[in-house]
Design an enzyme around this catalytic site. Sequence first.
Site, PDB file in Angstrom:
ATOM      1  N   ASN A   6      25.982  17.723  24.206  1.00 35.10           N
ATOM      2  CA  ASN A   6      25.834  17.484  25.637  1.00 35.10           C
ATOM      3  C   ASN A   6      25.389  16.028  25.835  1.00 35.10           C
ATOM      4  O   ASN A   6      24.310  15.632  25.384  1.00 35.10           O
ATOM      5  CB  ASN A   6      24.791  18.466  26.199  1.00 35.10           C
ATOM      6  N   HIS A   9      22.567  13.012  29.042  1.00 34.61           N
ATOM      7  CA  HIS A   9      21.462  12.042  29.062  1.00 34.61           C
ATOM      8  C   HIS A   9      21.866  10.641  28.620  1.00 34.61           C
ATOM      9  O   HIS A   9      21.106   9.698  28.782  1.00 34.61           O
ATOM     10  CB  HIS A   9      20.263  12.583  28.286  1.00 34.61           C
ATOM     11  N   HIS A  49      27.633  18.190  32.323  1.00 34.04           N
ATOM     12  CA  HIS A  49      27.285  18.965  33.514  1.00 34.04           C
ATOM     13  C   HIS A  49      27.467  18.065  34.722  1.00 34.04           C
ATOM     14  O   HIS A  49      26.742  17.082  34.872  1.00 34.04           O
ATOM     15  CB  HIS A  49      25.832  19.432  33.383  1.00 34.04           C
ATOM     16  N   ARG A  51      26.643  17.752  38.114  1.00 33.27           N
ATOM     17  CA  ARG A  51      25.718  18.371  39.067  1.00 33.27           C
ATOM     18  C   ARG A  51      26.070  17.979  40.495  1.00 33.27           C
ATOM     19  O   ARG A  51      26.601  16.893  40.735  1.00 33.27           O
ATOM     20  CB  ARG A  51      24.285  17.935  38.760  1.00 33.27           C
ATOM     21  N   ARG A  55      23.273  13.399  39.416  1.00 26.87           N
ATOM     22  CA  ARG A  55      22.156  12.598  38.886  1.00 26.87           C
ATOM     23  C   ARG A  55      22.486  11.931  37.556  1.00 26.87           C
ATOM     24  O   ARG A  55      21.846  10.974  37.176  1.00 26.87           O
ATOM     25  CB  ARG A  55      20.897  13.447  38.758  1.00 26.87           C
ATOM     26  N   GLU A  76      30.052  22.062  32.371  1.00 24.75           N
ATOM     27  CA  GLU A  76      29.067  22.964  32.978  1.00 24.75           C
ATOM     28  C   GLU A  76      29.061  22.704  34.473  1.00 24.75           C
ATOM     29  O   GLU A  76      29.086  21.549  34.904  1.00 24.75           O
ATOM     30  CB  GLU A  76      27.664  22.668  32.440  1.00 24.75           C
ATOM     31  N   THR A 107      18.450  22.602  33.859  1.00 25.10           N
ATOM     32  CA  THR A 107      18.820  23.974  34.219  1.00 25.10           C
ATOM     33  C   THR A 107      17.689  24.937  33.875  1.00 25.10           C
ATOM     34  O   THR A 107      17.244  25.007  32.738  1.00 25.10           O
ATOM     35  CB  THR A 107      20.097  24.392  33.460  1.00 25.10           C
ATOM     36  N   GLU A 157      26.972  32.028  27.047  1.00 24.87           N
ATOM     37  CA  GLU A 157      26.070  31.091  26.376  1.00 24.87           C
ATOM     38  C   GLU A 157      24.659  31.616  26.615  1.00 24.87           C
ATOM     39  O   GLU A 157      24.198  31.692  27.763  1.00 24.87           O
ATOM     40  CB  GLU A 157      26.226  29.669  26.925  1.00 24.87           C
ATOM     41  N   HIS A 196      20.185  25.178  25.083  1.00 25.01           N
ATOM     42  CA  HIS A 196      19.021  24.729  25.859  1.00 25.01           C
ATOM     43  C   HIS A 196      17.773  24.664  24.993  1.00 25.01           C
ATOM     44  O   HIS A 196      17.313  25.669  24.469  1.00 25.01           O
ATOM     45  CB  HIS A 196      18.748  25.608  27.085  1.00 25.01           C
TER      46      HIS A 196
HETATM   47  N1  PXP Z   1      23.685  24.430  27.703  1.00 21.39           N
HETATM   48  C1  PXP Z   1      23.524  24.459  29.054  1.00 21.39           C
HETATM   49  C2  PXP Z   1      24.266  25.505  29.830  1.00 21.39           C
HETATM   50  C3  PXP Z   1      22.711  23.509  29.706  1.00 21.39           C
HETATM   51  O1  PXP Z   1      22.578  23.551  31.046  1.00 21.39           O
HETATM   52  C4  PXP Z   1      22.066  22.522  28.933  1.00 21.39           C
HETATM   53  C5  PXP Z   1      21.239  21.487  29.601  1.00 21.39           C
HETATM   54  O2  PXP Z   1      22.022  20.686  30.404  1.00 21.39           O
HETATM   55  C6  PXP Z   1      22.285  22.520  27.543  1.00 21.39           C
HETATM   56  C7  PXP Z   1      23.069  23.504  26.954  1.00 21.39           C
HETATM   57  C8  PXP Z   1      21.669  21.493  26.649  1.00 21.39           C
HETATM   58  O3  PXP Z   1      20.280  21.625  26.661  1.00 21.39           O
HETATM   59  P1  PXP Z   1      19.402  20.538  25.908  1.00 21.39           P
HETATM   60  O4  PXP Z   1      19.660  19.235  26.593  1.00 21.39           O
HETATM   61  O5  PXP Z   1      18.003  21.048  26.111  1.00 21.39           O
HETATM   62  O6  PXP Z   1      19.835  20.524  24.485  1.00 21.39           O
END
Ligand code: PXP
Length: 243
Positions: A6, A9, A49, A51, A55, A76, A107, A157, A196
């Site tokens: 992901n 960030h 994602h 959003r 952001r 996402e 999330t 998931e 997550h």
């Molecule tokens: N999976 C989903 C559905 C999420 O919303 C997120 C966070 O955006 C992640 C995975 C990744 O989470 P993390 O950044 O804590 O690894």
Amino acid sequence: MYLGVNIDHIATLRQARYAGNIDAHNAEPDVIAAAAICERAGAHGITIHLRADRRHIQDEDVFRLRKNLTTKMNLEMGNTPEILEIALRVKPAEVCLVPEHRREVTTEGGLDVAGQFDALKPTVARLQGAGIRASMFIEPAREQIEASHRIGAEMVELHTGAFANATDDAQRAELARIHEASVFANGLGLQVNAGHGINYTNIALIRTVPHLAELNIGHSIVARAIFSGLDAAVREMLAAMNG
Ligand code: PXP
């Protein structure tokens, strides 16, 4: 076990300086370059994602990534008409439906598929009609897994946030919940993913869960990349996942 990195960030960092001007010649870090590094390091997919508040990932990022990824895109999204229309234009390989609240930092909690069944069903149908595989980001609970199965999703998931935030006995209890949920979902024929809060430490416990096909991991990899570089951070996570 497959890894979807992901990269939200990476975009968070860019937006901190270049929000509104992401096409500037000096706008960095570049999410396309970041995705390419993750793919070369062995990631099996890229997760983003989009959003409602934009952001981090921007619409333009989604379209550019779709053209440039050599693996697969997992998009996402919250269940809103605006984002659904974008998803149908982008046609990622997969969409993961997530709950979304404007004031949350990230999330929070899983999607209430059982409670929002009627609102989610047409979205799942439209995604699948466009050839997009659908995943539901849910708490590791039977009711939500059953609802995800009934709605026709290909994947769930499992939300590992509560597990990631817990310690000791509470964490072991959360791990047992995830384990049980994974067995149950697999028994219904669902592909089981998780995500997550998964990091370089708790991955040792997560990898003991049977049937996990794919993990979506963002924050810990991007955080580690600051010190060791993105390529090394992805490789290290892949090694930790698969031993
Ligand atoms: N999976 C989903 C559905 C999420 O919303 C997120 C966070 O955006 C992640 C995975 C990744 O989470 P993390 O950044 O804590 O690894």
